[in-house]
Write a protein that holds these residues in place. Structure first.
Motif, PDB file in Angstrom:
ATOM      1  N   ALA A 507     -15.237 -13.997  29.505  1.00  0.00           N
ATOM      2  CA  ALA A 507     -13.970 -13.270  29.380  1.00  0.00           C
ATOM      3  C   ALA A 507     -13.246 -13.690  28.107  1.00  0.00           C
ATOM      4  O   ALA A 507     -12.702 -12.853  27.374  1.00  0.00           O
ATOM      5  N   GLY A 508     -13.266 -15.007  27.815  1.00  0.00           N
ATOM      6  CA  GLY A 508     -12.637 -15.507  26.591  1.00  0.00           C
ATOM      7  C   GLY A 508     -13.332 -14.996  25.341  1.00  0.00           C
ATOM      8  O   GLY A 508     -12.690 -14.614  24.356  1.00  0.00           O
ATOM      9  N   MET A 509     -14.662 -14.970  25.369  1.00  0.00           N
ATOM     10  CA  MET A 509     -15.430 -14.480  24.218  1.00  0.00           C
ATOM     11  C   MET A 509     -15.151 -13.007  23.964  1.00  0.00           C
ATOM     12  O   MET A 509     -14.994 -12.578  22.818  1.00  0.00           O
ATOM     13  N   GLU A 510     -15.090 -12.223  25.040  1.00  0.00           N
ATOM     14  CA  GLU A 510     -14.822 -10.791  24.885  1.00  0.00           C
ATOM     15  C   GLU A 510     -13.401 -10.559  24.365  1.00  0.00           C
ATOM     16  O   GLU A 510     -13.162  -9.637  23.586  1.00  0.00           O
ATOM     17  N   ARG A 511     -12.472 -11.402  24.811  1.00  0.00           N
ATOM     18  CA  ARG A 511     -11.092 -11.284  24.344  1.00  0.00           C
ATOM     19  C   ARG A 511     -11.011 -11.562  22.848  1.00  0.00           C
ATOM     20  O   ARG A 511     -10.336 -10.854  22.105  1.00  0.00           O
ATOM     21  N   GLU A 512     -11.727 -12.583  22.389  1.00  0.00           N
ATOM     22  CA  GLU A 512     -11.687 -12.956  20.969  1.00  0.00           C
ATOM     23  C   GLU A 512     -12.318 -11.882  20.097  1.00  0.00           C
ATOM     24  O   GLU A 512     -11.752 -11.476  19.095  1.00  0.00           O
ATOM     25  N   GLY A 513     -13.516 -11.419  20.481  1.00  0.00           N
ATOM     26  CA  GLY A 513     -14.235 -10.472  19.637  1.00  0.00           C
ATOM     27  C   GLY A 513     -14.695 -11.132  18.346  1.00  0.00           C
ATOM     28  O   GLY A 513     -14.443 -12.313  18.106  1.00  0.00           O
ATOM     29  N   VAL A 514     -15.383 -10.379  17.510  1.00  0.00           N
ATOM     30  CA  VAL A 514     -15.841 -10.906  16.228  1.00  0.00           C
ATOM     31  C   VAL A 514     -15.348  -9.975  15.119  1.00  0.00           C
ATOM     32  O   VAL A 514     -15.438  -8.748  15.232  1.00  0.00           O
ATOM     33  N   ARG A 515     -14.819 -10.562  14.055  1.00  0.00           N
ATOM     34  CA  ARG A 515     -14.205  -9.786  12.981  1.00  0.00           C
ATOM     35  C   ARG A 515     -15.270  -9.083  12.138  1.00  0.00           C
ATOM     36  O   ARG A 515     -16.336  -9.648  11.867  1.00  0.00           O
ATOM     37  N   VAL A 516     -14.953  -7.854  11.723  1.00  0.00           N
ATOM     38  CA  VAL A 516     -15.900  -7.053  10.941  1.00  0.00           C
ATOM     39  C   VAL A 516     -15.207  -6.551   9.680  1.00  0.00           C
ATOM     40  O   VAL A 516     -14.056  -6.111   9.711  1.00  0.00           O
ATOM     41  N   ASP A 517     -15.916  -6.652   8.553  1.00  0.00           N
ATOM     42  CA  ASP A 517     -15.435  -6.115   7.278  1.00  0.00           C
ATOM     43  C   ASP A 517     -15.813  -4.633   7.242  1.00  0.00           C
ATOM     44  O   ASP A 517     -16.958  -4.279   6.938  1.00  0.00           O
ATOM     45  N   ALA A 518     -14.859  -3.763   7.571  1.00  0.00           N
ATOM     46  CA  ALA A 518     -15.130  -2.328   7.674  1.00  0.00           C
ATOM     47  C   ALA A 518     -15.626  -1.739   6.358  1.00  0.00           C
ATOM     48  O   ALA A 518     -16.506  -0.867   6.337  1.00  0.00           O
ATOM     49  N   GLU A 519     -15.057  -2.215   5.242  1.00  0.00           N
ATOM     50  CA  GLU A 519     -15.481  -1.706   3.932  1.00  0.00           C
ATOM     51  C   GLU A 519     -16.925  -2.091   3.640  1.00  0.00           C
ATOM     52  O   GLU A 519     -17.709  -1.289   3.129  1.00  0.00           O
ATOM     53  N   ALA A 520     -17.266  -3.345   3.962  1.00  0.00           N
ATOM     54  CA  ALA A 520     -18.644  -3.809   3.734  1.00  0.00           C
ATOM     55  C   ALA A 520     -19.617  -3.019   4.601  1.00  0.00           C
ATOM     56  O   ALA A 520     -20.734  -2.698   4.183  1.00  0.00           O
ATOM     57  N   LEU A 521     -19.182  -2.683   5.831  1.00  0.00           N
ATOM     58  CA  LEU A 521     -20.029  -1.909   6.734  1.00  0.00           C
ATOM     59  C   LEU A 521     -20.267  -0.507   6.169  1.00  0.00           C
ATOM     60  O   LEU A 521     -21.385   0.010   6.194  1.00  0.00           O
ATOM     61  N   LYS A 522     -19.210   0.094   5.626  1.00  0.00           N
ATOM     62  CA  LYS A 522     -19.350   1.428   5.024  1.00  0.00           C
ATOM     63  C   LYS A 522     -20.270   1.377   3.810  1.00  0.00           C
ATOM     64  O   LYS A 522     -21.136   2.246   3.622  1.00  0.00           O
ATOM     65  N   SER A 523     -20.109   0.340   2.980  1.00  0.00           N
ATOM     66  CA  SER A 523     -20.965   0.198   1.798  1.00  0.00           C
ATOM     67  C   SER A 523     -22.426   0.037   2.200  1.00  0.00           C
ATOM     68  O   SER A 523     -23.332   0.590   1.571  1.00  0.00           O
ATOM     69  N   TYR A 524     -22.642  -0.717   3.278  1.00  0.00           N
ATOM     70  CA  TYR A 524     -24.001  -0.927   3.793  1.00  0.00           C
ATOM     71  C   TYR A 524     -24.594   0.420   4.224  1.00  0.00           C
ATOM     72  O   TYR A 524     -25.751   0.730   3.911  1.00  0.00           O
ATOM     73  N   GLY A 525     -23.789   1.230   4.919  1.00  0.00           N
ATOM     74  CA  GLY A 525     -24.240   2.547   5.352  1.00  0.00           C
ATOM     75  C   GLY A 525     -24.540   3.458   4.178  1.00  0.00           C
ATOM     76  O   GLY A 525     -25.531   4.193   4.183  1.00  0.00           O
ATOM     77  N   ASP A 526     -23.678   3.408   3.140  1.00  0.00           N
ATOM     78  CA  ASP A 526     -23.891   4.231   1.944  1.00  0.00           C
ATOM     79  C   ASP A 526     -25.190   3.829   1.239  1.00  0.00           C
ATOM     80  O   ASP A 526     -25.945   4.686   0.761  1.00  0.00           O
ATOM     81  N   GLU A 527     -25.416   2.520   1.178  1.00  0.00           N
ATOM     82  CA  GLU A 527     -26.640   2.023   0.528  1.00  0.00           C
ATOM     83  C   GLU A 527     -27.880   2.505   1.286  1.00  0.00           C
ATOM     84  O   GLU A 527     -28.875   2.924   0.688  1.00  0.00           O
ATOM     85  N   LEU A 528     -27.803   2.460   2.620  1.00  0.00           N
ATOM     86  CA  LEU A 528     -28.920   2.946   3.435  1.00  0.00           C
ATOM     87  C   LEU A 528     -29.138   4.437   3.209  1.00  0.00           C
ATOM     88  O   LEU A 528     -30.276   4.899   3.098  1.00  0.00           O
ATOM     89  N   ALA A 529     -28.036   5.194   3.115  1.00  0.00           N
ATOM     90  CA  ALA A 529     -28.137   6.650   2.936  1.00  0.00           C
ATOM     91  C   ALA A 529     -28.850   6.993   1.630  1.00  0.00           C
ATOM     92  O   ALA A 529     -29.666   7.923   1.584  1.00  0.00           O
ATOM     93  N   VAL A 530     -28.562   6.235   0.561  1.00  0.00           N
ATOM     94  CA  VAL A 530     -29.206   6.471  -0.740  1.00  0.00           C
ATOM     95  C   VAL A 530     -30.704   6.246  -0.618  1.00  0.00           C
ATOM     96  O   VAL A 530     -31.524   7.071  -1.038  1.00  0.00           O
ATOM     97  N   ARG A 531     -31.080   5.129  -0.005  1.00  0.00           N
ATOM     98  CA  ARG A 531     -32.506   4.804   0.130  1.00  0.00           C
ATOM     99  C   ARG A 531     -33.212   5.804   1.053  1.00  0.00           C
ATOM    100  O   ARG A 531     -34.355   6.203   0.796  1.00  0.00           O
ATOM    101  N   ILE A 532     -32.531   6.237   2.128  1.00  0.00           N
ATOM    102  CA  ILE A 532     -33.111   7.226   3.042  1.00  0.00           C
ATOM    103  C   ILE A 532     -33.369   8.532   2.290  1.00  0.00           C
ATOM    104  O   ILE A 532     -34.421   9.167   2.451  1.00  0.00           O
TER     105      ILE A 532
END
Length: 895
Positions: A507-532
């Protein structure tokens, strides 16, 4: 006088009833015509037969051997209509409420069960009646086994009765020759194809003349008419398959208990309640009951709608030693609280008028803070909900409620039931009532169909009262029964010291969650899209045309027809383009390697780059949900989203971890157990060679290669070490010589020699694994070092593949389950230490054998010490537990 047993073909009779009785539905919208027709037939036959024993057999969803044979030849079977499908589980509930035994088993058809029990009952000296609409069962007829087949005549149901002579008189063949008839003429109702062109008359003449299809085929040139001769010559394979399909197994692997099938008074209070709810009013006259048990229970459920009365009730609840509670919700909206304080003391407090949600939740928290024994279902989700609906001070109260000093007051009956049987899909109140209280309670669907709770609360308050009342009543009644069964199985300590404390850690772990860099995630997706996009273009060029790369059918045509590649496996839907097939072709064909990379990248993009973005909360963190009651071995699973499945084998997949970052002023610390399952194997097997290797901190895979291949330690090549590693980990999973040969691309003989040499090197491992299988066969379950049980029904299967799978699981479950238990202990201990020492650092994730902590930079040294001490000290083994620990500014660096 011989005793009688009545065996009923459940699916055959309910199917017949479904098409024979005008459509009926009760006021809740449930179709009931098939149940009504079935019960009418059953009551009529019971009145005529007056049996001493009764059992109803059902098919199960899993396809049987005969189903698979038919599907392979002719395609798919006609599915059961949805209106009938929904009635089958309700009928089973009615039968169980009557105390009538049912039988079903995956891998066996109802015919096989009926045939086996009929023959065993005959051998036991019983007169047997089999009730079925399926004429296949005529093959079972003898002087002491009578087949009864219901038949409608002039709107009235009559039954045709068959002993041996009756079959001969009607069909001109013996009961066993019914199989031969079916093999020739087929039976569309039973999915038996037969021989095209041969009907009942011709089939009968052939069997009367030749006795069997085999003898007919031996004398095929003598067959007349010529059309029948040519049909049998051309389609004899179909006749052989049809004979197998038509032959009932009269000695299948099923443990039948005549004592359980002994027929008592079927007109029980529970059955009365069921038939009343189904609205079968003309059947209720069969019952001589005044107040059924369910009605007595339901009458004790009280609605408390006055604020003053609710306050008095909750004040009394604070003084109650033991209670059970449940919240009725529609999404995030609280509708009511149900509370059971004693045998006939169940109360439902709805949210309405002066009883507001805030007031009710606040009072509930005070009650829970005082109670000594609290039963509930899904405690972790309940705590999360309470915290989310309360203000800052209220949230602190919830966290204090979940503190160490009060955790032992809670009991989550879902987890208790899961420990007792981890193979079930659901552990709700209906299942608990049926399995542990022998009580059949109405399901939500039976009470109010698919209506939303909010609507039911307003428009059908009586149904709502019953539904809400059972929610806490069943928990209160089942709790002591479950606790007693935990003690009987020796899992009480596992529950109290591991599973329940883990609820609060998760319950404590779910409450905390893990932080995500949304911009980095989008860049990662864009990079994958180019290669795809690049790969798509390359694949089209290599193929010489554009096509849907994601369509297995189109891809198969391109690779195996247009490009002429060898190794294509054609199925009825086209060529197989599975990863296994493509991986074998990839080294020789660039287009295949590109397709595999394309598939990998599109999965990464859809599942992670795009998929994870939707889970980022307002706090810029992803809050996964850890499931504690899903896996049979005790491992945790993660959903919405699954963060335990982040790729690690491929570099581009591993890079997704870069988007997981710590809060400001923190670093991520990742600690991963080193070879925990092999270390557990060393301890549980007691193998001196493996124990010595770990105690001396040697490279276990290099040492294994050295000993297995009889070469000096320092001369082991990288390839030999890799092969030894595959054997080491394969042994843990009960790998076969075939599996190892596939993994290492070697012959099966070489793989068998590897395994043999391995067991010669570590002899006690072979003894241990064999012992695991034997104990699982004897006891019916595999067991971890901490007493966790994994039931092993697969070992009793009549199917060889299922039994083989069961043996592998019996070898692996104690090892994998023990490793899972150890990581759970480590999680609890690490989490507690962080809190007890007043640190702000928090445990965020558990991924298999790895823990991830968000550590404050000024607490880093202490966090590392705690991780090392608690993870390495989580269990006392004969070999040391070791961890690999790293830190970084993102999860990628830390892993």
């Amino acid at each position: 006088m011989r005793e009688k047993i009545l065996l009923v073909d459940g699916h055959s009779i309910i199917n017949r009833a479904f098409y024979g009785v005008t459509d009926l539905t009760n006021s809740e919208g449930l179709h009931t015509n098939a149940i009504y027709g079935f019960l009418n037939t059953l009551f009529k036959v019971l009145d005529e037969e007056k049996p001493d024993y009764l059992t109803v057999a059902f098919d199960v969803k899993a396809p049987t051997f005969r189903h698979k044979m038919y599907d392979a030849y002719k395609g798919t079977r006609k599915p059961m209509p949805a209106e009938l499908h929904e009635q089958v589980p309700v009928l089973k509930d009615v039968l169980h409420a009557m105390g009538i035994e049912t039988m079903e088993k995956a891998g066996l058809e109802a015919d096989d069960l009926l045939g086996t029990v009929a023959k065993r009952s005959e051998a036991r000296g019983l007169e047997v009646t089999v009730l079925s609409g399926d004429r296949d069962l005529l093959q079972l007829a003898t002087e002491h086994i009578r087949i009864r087949i219901p038949k409608s005549k002039g709107g009235v149901t009559e039954t045709e009765n068959y002993h041996t002579q009756d079959v001969i008189d009607r069909y001109q063949v013996t009961p066993l020759q019914i199989i031969e008839l079916k093999a020739l003429m087929g039976d569309t109702a039973d999915n038996i194809p037969g021989v095209p062109g041969i009907g009942e008359k011709t089939a009968t003449n052939l069997i009367v003349q030749f006795g069997s299809i085999e003898n007919a085929y031996r004398h095929v040139e003598e067959i007349k008419p010529n059309r029948a001769k040519e049909a049998l010559k051309t389609h004899y394979d179909m006749a052989e398959m049809s004979k197998k399909l038509a032959t009932i197994d009269i000695d299948c692997d099923y443990d039948y208990d005549w004592e359980k099938a002994k027929l008592g008074d079927i007109y029980t209070p529970e059955a009365y309640s069921f038939l009343k709810r189904l609205e079968f009013k003309n059947m209720l006259s069969r019952f001589s009951v005044e107040a059924p048990a369910n009605e007595k229970i339901e009458k004790s459920f009280r609605l408390v709608e006055d604020l003053g009365e609710a306050e008095n009730l909750l004040s009394r609840a604070e003084q109650t030693e033991r209670l059970a509670f449940a919240l009725q919700r529609e999404g995030e909206e609280l509708l009511s609280l149900s509370l059971t304080l004693g045998q006939e003391r169940t109360f439902i407090i709805p949210v309405e008028g002066f009883v507001t949600e805030n007031w009710l939740l606040g009072r509930l928290v005070r009650v829970l803070a005082e109670a000594q024994h609290i039963s509930c279902l899904g405690l972790k989700e309940t705590l999360k909900y309470l915290e989310s609906r309360m203000d800052g001070e209220g949230q602190k109260e919830i966290q204090r409620l979940a503190g160490l000093e009060h955790q032992n007051a809670f009991s989550d009956e879902e987890i208790t039931a899961y420990l007792l049987n981890p193979l079930k899909d659901s552990y709700g109140t209906e299942e608990l009532a049926k399995e542990y209280l022998a009580l059949t309670i109405p399901s939500r669907t039976e009470l109010f169909g698919k209506d939303k709770l909010t609507k039911v609360k307003d428009e059908n308050p009586e149904a709502y009262r019953i539904y809400a009342g059972y929610a806490s009543y069943v928990l209160y009644q089942a709790a002591p029964v479950l606790e007693e069964k935990l003690q009987e199985t020796g899992m009480e300590r596992l529950y109290r010291d591991m599973e329940m404390p883990l609820v609060f850690t998760l319950a404590g772990m779910e409450r905390e969650g893990v932080r995500v860099d949304a911009e980095a995630l989008k860049s990662y997706g864009d990079e994958l899209a180019v290669r795809i996009g690049e790969l798509e273009k390359q694949i089209y060029e290599e193929a010489g045309e554009t096509f849907n790369i994601n369509s297995p059918k189109q891809l198969g045509v391109i690779l195996f027809e247009k490009m002429g590649m060898k190794g294509g496996k054609k199925t009825k839907t086209g060529y197989s383009t599975s990863a296994e097939v493509l991986e074998k072709l990839a080294p020789e064909h660039k287009i295949v390697a590109d397709i595999l990379e394309y598939r990998q990248l599109t999965k990464l993009k859809s599942t992670y780059a795009d998929g994870l973005a939707g889970y980022i909360g307002a706090d810029q963190r992803i809050h996964t949900t850890f499931q504690q009651t899903i896996t049979a071995t005790g491992r945790l699973s993660s959903t919405e989203p699954n963060l335990q499945n982040i790729p690690i084998r491929v570099e581009l997949g591993r890079r997704i971890r870069k988007v997981f970052i710590p809060a400001e002023g923190c670093v991520l610390v990742d600690a991963d157990y080193s070879q925990i399952e092999l270390r557990v194997l060393a301890h549980m097997s007691g193998d001196e060679n493996l124990i010595k290797a770990y105690r001396e901190a040697q490279d276990i895979h290099r040492l294994t290669a050295s000993q297995v291949f009889h070469i000096p330690f320092d001369q082991v090549t990288d390839l030999q070490r890799r092969n030894a590693k595959a054997v080491n980990f394969g042994i843990v999973y009960g790998i076969s010589s075939f599996g190892l040969s596939q993994d290492l691309s070697i012959t099966r003989k070489e793989a068998q020699e590897y395994i043999q040499k391995y067991f010669e090197t570590y002899p006690k491992i072979k003894e241990f694994l064999d012992r695991c299988v034997e104990e699982a066969k004897t006891e019916g379950y595999a067991k971890t070092m901490f007493g966790r049980r994994r039931p092993m029904p697969e070992l009793k299967s009549s199917n060889f593949m299922q039994r083989s799978f069961g043996e592998r699981v019996a070898m692996n479950a104690p090892i994998q389950g023990t490793a899972a238990d150890i990581i759970k202990i480590a999680m609890i201990r690490v989490d507690r230490r962080l809190r007890e020492e007043g640190l702000a650092s928090r445990l965020l994730l558990q991924v298999h054998d790895e823990l991830l902590i968000e550590a404050r930079e000024n607490e880093l040294t202490r966090v590392k010490t705690i991780l090392a001490e608690e993870m390495c000290g989580a269990a006392e083994l004969s070999v040391p537990l070791e961890i690999d620990m790293k830190q970084g500014k993102n999860w990628y660096e830390a892993h």
